[in-house]
Design an enzyme around this catalytic site. Structure first.
Site, PDB file in Angstrom:
ATOM      1  N   ILE A  59       0.882  -1.160   0.000  1.00  0.00           N
ATOM      2  CA  ILE A  59       0.000   0.000   0.000  1.00  0.00           C
ATOM      3  C   ILE A  59       0.922   1.213   0.000  1.00  0.00           C
ATOM      4  CG2 ILE A  59      -0.247  -0.142   2.534  1.00  0.00           C
ATOM      5  CD1 ILE A  59      -2.959   1.250   2.239  1.00  0.00           C
ATOM      6  N   SER A  60       0.692   2.119  -0.931  1.00  0.00           N
ATOM      7  CA  SER A  60       1.642   3.215  -1.152  1.00  0.00           C
ATOM      8  C   SER A  60       1.682   4.192   0.021  1.00  0.00           C
ATOM      9  CB  SER A  60       1.280   3.985  -2.424  1.00  0.00           C
ATOM     10  OG  SER A  60       1.454   3.190  -3.562  1.00  0.00           O
ATOM     11  N   GLN A  61       2.788   4.886   0.122  1.00  0.00           N
ATOM     12  CA  GLN A  61       2.966   5.963   1.092  1.00  0.00           C
ATOM     13  C   GLN A  61       1.866   7.007   0.887  1.00  0.00           C
ATOM     14  OE1 GLN A  61       6.640   7.942   0.342  1.00  0.00           O
ATOM     15  NE2 GLN A  61       6.448   9.394   2.024  1.00  0.00           N
TER      16      GLN A  61
END
Length: 219
Positions: A59-61
């Site tokens: 899950i992206s920053q």
């Protein structure tokens, strides 16, 4: 239990980093990121960092999610394609900004969980597909906007540019050598037929690779 102060700190940090679109900020505050994070990382759900979600994906920053969303310039009447559903977090954010979101994931286990999260949040304007994101979704094209959450290597996939409406925007990471930073690009398709797309380099990122086909044993 999530500490609400962590969410407030993240919101302040995003604003300091230049995320100044009020619609994007309102959606980021309203979508519960903790719902999209593995239970073992719940205490980090509002930290400004990428987290593992299974199947070798992340899950992206939050800062990257915010910046990519802002640069996509999504309007409420738009039809949007996302390549790489992953946890479903970016899709949930986009779905609250557009009319209809189509999202493709190549890992069936991730897609199943993401679909459950969309249902839990009542996000009924999302259509999902298990498939090869490098091909886009030609049956539903053209799209006003396309976002890719995995790094293509070498060049911008022509299939995705072809599926954009004239004047449409594609945001995606492009890598040149495995293991190095990628460039996040903003590609605007020209209104005039036959003209070259306008490409803007935004900032360096690190994403998992955009892979053709489906994994073996994708059950």
């Amino acid at each position: 239990m999530m500490d609400p102060s962590h969410k407030a700190q993240l919101v302040m940090e995003l604003r300091r980093q230049g995320v100044d679109d009020p619609r994007v900020m309102a959606v980021l505050e309203s979508v519960p990121r903790e719902l999209f994070v593995d239970p073992m990382y719940q205490d980090q759900s509002w930290a400004n960092r990428a987290l593992p979600i299974g199947c070798g994906q992340t899950i992206s920053q939050p800062l990257v999610v915010a910046q990519m969303t802002m640069h996509l310039e999504v309007g409420p009447r738009m039809k949007v394609l996302e390549i790489g559903t992953g946890s479903g977090y970016q899709a949930a954010v986009l779905s609250r900004l557009c009319r209809r979101l189509y999202t493709i994931e190549r890992h069936r286990p991730l897609l199943r969980v993401a679909e459950q999260r969309f249902q839990q949040l009542g996000l009924h304007n999302i259509t999902t597909m298990l498939g090869d994101g490098t091909r886009g979704w030609p049956e539903q094209a053209p799209f006003d906007r396309i976002m890719v959450t995995a790094a293509a290597f070498g060049e911008i996939p022509q299939a995705l540019v072809d599926q954009l409406k004239p004047g449409g925007i594609l945001v995606l990471p492009i890598g040149y050598e495995p293991g190095t930073d990628q460039d996040l690009l903003k590609v605007r398709k020209p209104e005039e037929e036959g003209a070259e797309p306008v490409v803007q380099r935004l900032f360096p990122v690190r994403f998992v690779p955009l892979v053709e086909g489906l994994p073996m044993g994708n059950g």
